[in-house]
Write a protein that holds these residues in place. Sequence first.
Motif, PDB file in Angstrom:
ATOM      1  N   ARG A 393       0.824  -1.200   0.000  1.00  0.00           N
ATOM      2  CA  ARG A 393       0.000   0.000   0.000  1.00  0.00           C
ATOM      3  C   ARG A 393       0.860   1.253   0.000  1.00  0.00           C
ATOM      4  N   ALA A 394       0.210   2.398  -0.150  1.00  0.00           N
ATOM      5  CA  ALA A 394       0.923   3.677  -0.186  1.00  0.00           C
ATOM      6  C   ALA A 394       1.816   3.819   1.049  1.00  0.00           C
ATOM      7  N   GLY A 395       3.030   4.282   0.837  1.00  0.00           N
ATOM      8  CA  GLY A 395       3.971   4.475   1.927  1.00  0.00           C
ATOM      9  C   GLY A 395       4.885   3.297   2.187  1.00  0.00           C
ATOM     10  N   TRP A 396       4.725   2.222   1.412  1.00  0.00           N
ATOM     11  CA  TRP A 396       5.525   1.026   1.686  1.00  0.00           C
ATOM     12  C   TRP A 396       7.011   1.250   1.455  1.00  0.00           C
ATOM     13  N   HIS A 498      -4.637   4.127  -9.183  1.00  0.00           N
ATOM     14  CA  HIS A 498      -3.229   4.371  -8.872  1.00  0.00           C
ATOM     15  C   HIS A 498      -2.581   3.117  -8.280  1.00  0.00           C
ATOM     16  N   SER A 499      -1.373   2.844  -8.721  1.00  0.00           N
ATOM     17  CA  SER A 499      -0.663   1.641  -8.293  1.00  0.00           C
ATOM     18  C   SER A 499       0.508   2.012  -7.379  1.00  0.00           C
ATOM     19  N   PRO A 500       0.357   1.856  -6.060  1.00  0.00           N
ATOM     20  CA  PRO A 500       1.487   2.158  -5.170  1.00  0.00           C
ATOM     21  C   PRO A 500       2.681   1.249  -5.403  1.00  0.00           C
ATOM     22  N   GLU A 506       9.373   8.049  -5.130  1.00  0.00           N
ATOM     23  CA  GLU A 506       9.490   9.496  -4.980  1.00  0.00           C
ATOM     24  C   GLU A 506      10.943   9.869  -4.802  1.00  0.00           C
TER      25      GLU A 506
END
Length: 507
Positions: A393-396, A498-500, A506
């Motif tokens: 998930r986001a932030g991984w 959106h694909s995390p 980033e």
Amino acid sequence: MSRNDSFHDAPAPSRVVAVVVGIETYRSTGIDGVASVPYARADAEEFAASLREAYSGIEVDVQLLVSENASLIGLRESIRCQIKALRDNDLFVFYYAGHGFCGKDGNRLVVWNTSRLEITDTTLMLRDDILEPLRRCKHAGSLMFLDACAAGLSAVRGGEIDGLDVAEIEASFDGDRNYGVFLSCSPGEKSYASIKLGHGVWANFLLRAMRGEAEDALAPDRWLTDIGLRDWLRIEVPRFITRELSVRGSQTPQAILEPHTFHIRQIPESKAAGASQLSGMPLKNCDEYLQGVETGAIRQIEGFNKRNKLPNRLADSANRWVRRLLSDRITREMQELYSISKEALSLKSRDMRMESGDGQGELDAPVFRYSVASSQNPANCKEYAIQRRLVLRAGWTDNRSAIESIFGSQFQRMVIEVDFRALAYADIVDRLEDVQAANGGSLQEDIGAKRVAYSAPDGAEFVIDLGRGRLEMSFGNRSGLEIIDAARNYKLQLTGPHSPMLASPES
């Protein structure tokens, strides 16, 4: 005059100045209106993007005009200003997707506010509005791409009309500069669109060539030339229409080329085998995850009783029995992962959710979702199979080392669940055949199942399964998060949520 390579030796253009037009719907509708042109807007928008990418090393000034912005006054003004701004070493590019025809006074292009009742006064004249001003202006060269036909415009006031007249276009050019004019079809033909492609057929293959996905169109030094592009379009467009569209008509692209070789762009070598071909496919992703599959003999499962009879076929009852045999093992595994994850990610119990039982389990944490399921091995009824999935998930990426310590190397492939309805099986095979021709490796097809697998020389493998709606990627000995790193190199064109997992890290 014989063709030569004078343009290859001339300085590369210092700037690209372009007008890109896509008119899908028109102001006038109904009996006296102008028929819509499916995907003209998408074609124009993607051509503008591909132009910026193709000439990313220099200045690119693109005027993109779609729908009501492509009125007669607006289009004339934009063309006039762009041509007036040309300098000696500039390349001019004009792209048009819409209706085009040859009337009694010459070639014309239909604009957003064209009226079929006054078609001569409400259309753009190709010779007077574009070709003659270009001829009088000093610049390095011109490329024109006209995806236009006269279908649907025959019943208009002002006389008979036909497809664009090649001779008139050819007569407008002299030998002082480089030029190339590409037309999507021949007189009397229609320029077709494809629901599967989400583009006009000719536009689709032009875009592929401009993005560097047409290996067969390239010269030995990887230049996309006017001749290479002309020949490739002449082959691929009719081939697609024959194989994929249920239409009676034909579509034969044309090109008007000067005696000198026009080198359009040089295509760099792909960093990864087949990267450009895969990145060019629009994939509507529904879900993506890392997958690991463990198989083994049922008789080796802890708790197996030798007095039990092994199944001799796949069956629901055998599946339930295998799940019961593996239930305790998977429950222990889930409990261990829960404890390791809680410590590695510094979580509290309320931050996590774990369920297990009947040979299955799930573990949810803020940055991942893990699941495991057991069954008979579909490929061998006397074996078990344990499938493990990890969705990040986001932030991984901020917890990468912790995730690696939790799951190690138990995953062997990346799976993307894809809505393939917008893609044609034959087009996918064509792309992978281009990959094989350029990079070697092997290709295997199961036409009945609509499944094709490409194995690259470096051990990477890509399996596209339209029947199951899956793209599977594996990369030799890479496992775990290394698989995600390798998959990101392909810059897949994902059009769904959106694909995390596959989004670029980033900076």
